[in-house]
Write an enzyme that holds these catalytic residues in place. Structure first.
Site, PDB file in Angstrom:
ATOM      1  N   SER A   1      38.459  40.932  39.611  1.00 10.19           N
ATOM      2  CA  SER A   1      39.667  41.760  39.653  1.00 10.19           C
ATOM      3  C   SER A   1      40.672  41.261  38.615  1.00 10.19           C
ATOM      4  O   SER A   1      40.297  40.499  37.712  1.00 10.19           O
ATOM      5  CB  SER A   1      40.265  41.726  41.056  1.00 10.19           C
ATOM      6  OG  SER A   1      41.268  42.701  41.184  1.00 10.19           O
ATOM      7  N   ASN A   2      41.897  41.676  38.721  1.00  8.93           N
ATOM      8  CA  ASN A   2      42.938  41.184  37.809  1.00  8.93           C
ATOM      9  C   ASN A   2      44.256  41.085  38.559  1.00  8.93           C
ATOM     10  O   ASN A   2      44.318  41.382  39.748  1.00  8.93           O
ATOM     11  CB  ASN A   2      43.041  42.090  36.578  1.00  8.93           C
ATOM     12  CG  ASN A   2      43.381  43.510  36.975  1.00  8.93           C
ATOM     13  OD1 ASN A   2      44.442  43.774  37.513  1.00  8.93           O
ATOM     14  ND2 ASN A   2      42.445  44.426  36.733  1.00  8.93           N
ATOM     15  N   GLN A   3      45.301  40.680  37.855  1.00  8.86           N
ATOM     16  CA  GLN A   3      46.564  40.345  38.522  1.00  8.86           C
ATOM     17  C   GLN A   3      47.495  41.525  38.777  1.00  8.86           C
ATOM     18  O   GLN A   3      48.603  41.331  39.264  1.00  8.86           O
ATOM     19  CB  GLN A   3      47.327  39.351  37.648  1.00  8.86           C
ATOM     20  CG  GLN A   3      46.706  37.985  37.588  1.00  8.86           C
ATOM     21  CD  GLN A   3      47.708  37.027  36.974  1.00  8.86           C
ATOM     22  OE1 GLN A   3      48.790  36.802  37.511  1.00  8.86           O
ATOM     23  NE2 GLN A   3      47.355  36.467  35.836  1.00  8.86           N
TER      24      GLN A   3
ATOM     25  N   ALA B   1      45.378  48.918  36.155  1.00  8.07           N
ATOM     26  CA  ALA B   1      44.626  47.981  35.323  1.00  8.07           C
ATOM     27  C   ALA B   1      43.199  48.028  35.854  1.00  8.07           C
ATOM     28  O   ALA B   1      42.859  47.370  36.840  1.00  8.07           O
ATOM     29  CB  ALA B   1      45.211  46.584  35.453  1.00  8.07           C
TER      30      ALA B   1
END
Ligand code: CTP
Length: 400
Positions: A209-211, A276
């Site tokens: 995943s990402n932030q 995102a």
């Protein structure tokens, strides 16, 4: 969003009265001028001095001992752009419905010709009582906005969970935005927004995943709702509370987000890709938790669909807006994305710039158009950036 707006809060006698202090602060952070007026019952829960200290002006209580003017309820009734009653108790709601003006809060309600927003909070039994429900429906028939209280843990430990809680602060603020944003520039326009991160499973407990927190996409939904749009907010995993009266589609993976965006494509409207999206997913998802002794040191990946790219051909009917988060060569990379994804404009930011990172409430962005025009915006709240973006989208939409 609230710059220059005057908000009067009528505080009634309920335990949720203490939560109004933080609401006052939040509205002031949004640049609103706030004043308060209390029922005598409210002073059993919180002191007028608390509100006086927060607002810098007296918080009147007594109908017969005016602080600010001789006929205080008339002065209070004409001053604000919006009169918010919070928490509104069952008794005050009954008085509003039957025109009883026996204290400053109720007298101001009866006298005002300004917009009113009633935010009830009370014990579940009191809320569900037919008398309260009848009073609420009477007020609504008179076109007075009464917000639904929330379900959750009640103040009395004996009660446990029930309906009647004061809605959380972001929900109250969102109702206030919608009341005060008079111009419904996007009335009837379909707006679809993707927000937050996506998660791509490796095994039942791990993922890629990402932030991204989703704050920018949620701010866009909030502002578009205030402007009167029909919104679908497609978001990945987040702790944020979705805005009210918005069609919410919660997804996990990029594939799910792609399918949901296709299904909710805003024909003749505005599509905003604020998510995102994970560009890749593991080629194989292990059904069982991978043990370290059997784990390979490399996870083979497969490419995910690029949502904006896949929907590029539909752009003739709608406005397409993208975001680009770049740590270097922002403009060059963003220009490539405008061309490859066929965008009307792209919002570029660099997370390493002060105030422009993940999970913060501010952003510093540049807006890049296909003809190379760049609008360099100062550091601002994400909600303010959302206003800038939607105003630009609106102009393009009007010329479709
Ligand atoms: N986007 C999308 N689908 C993807 C990846 C990105 O719709 N699979 C959208 C994002 O929502 C954003 C824009 O495309 O509006 C740019 O996303 P970004 O991640 O910056 O760009 P990528 O195209 O993924 O390129 P890179 O990661 O190499 O910078």
């Amino acid at each position: 969003m609230l710059k220059g707006k005057k908000i009067l809060i009528g505080v009634c006698g309920g335990i949720a009265a203490y939560k109004i202090c933080e609401l006052v602060r939040e509205l002031q952070r949004e640049n609103a001028t706030v004043r308060t007026v209390l029922t005598p019952g409210a002073t059993q829960f919180i002191s007028p001095l608390t509100f006086e200290s927060l607002t810098g002006v007296p918080a009147p209580v007594d109908l017969f001992k005016p602080f600010l003017s001789e006929i205080e309820h008339i002065e209070l009734a004409t001053w604000p752009d919006l009169y918010v009653i919070a928490p509104a108790t069952a008794t005050s709601i009954a008085k509003f419905a039957s025109g009883i003006a026996d204290n400053l809060v109720t007298a101001t309600f009866l006298a005002t010709r300004k917009d009113v927003l009633i935010i009830p909070a009370m014990n579940t039994g009191m809320w569900e009582n037919p008398a309260t429900q009848k009073n609420v429906s009477l007020l609504r028939k008179r076109h007075i906005s009464v917000v639904e209280p929330e379900y959750g843990l009640m103040a009395s430990q004996l009660e446990g969970k029930g309906v009647g809680r004061l809605p959380d602060q972001p929900i109250i603020v969102s109702h206030i935005y919608r009341k005060l944003w008079q111009k419904k520039e996007l009335a009837g326009v379909n707006v679809t927004i993707t927000a937050g991160c996506t998660r791509e499973k490796i095994d039942p407990v791990r993922f890629i995943s990402n932030q991204s927190s989703g704050k920018m996409g949620f701010a866009l939904a909030e502002v578009a709702a205030a402007m009167g749009a029909n919104i679908t907010l497609i978001h990945g995993p987040t702790h944020l509370k979705p805005p009210t009266d918005v069609n919410i589609v919660a997804v996990e993976t990029a594939n799910e987000m792609f399918l949901a965006t296709k299904d909710n494509y805003p024909t003749n409207g505005i599509l905003i890709g604020a998510a995102a999206v994970s560009d890749f997913r593991p080629d194989v998802i292990s059904e069982k938790k991978i043990k370290k002794e059997n784990a390979a040191s490399v996870i083979p990946l497969k490419q995910n669909p690029d949502i904006l790219f896949e929907l590029k051909e539909l752009r003739k009917q709608s406005v397409h807006i993208g975001f680009a988060l770049e740590t270097n060569d922002e403009i060059a990379y963003a220009a490539k994305k405008i061309a490859s994804k066929g965008l009307d404009f792209i919002v570029v930011n660099n997370p390493s710039e002060k105030g422009a990172g993940f999970s913060v409430n501010t952003n510093k962005a540049k807006i890049l158009f296909p003809d190379g025009t760049i609008v360099d915006l100062p550091l601002m709240k994400k909600i303010e950036l959302a206003v800038e973006i939607l105003k630009k989208a609106m102009i393009i939409h009007a010329n479709l």
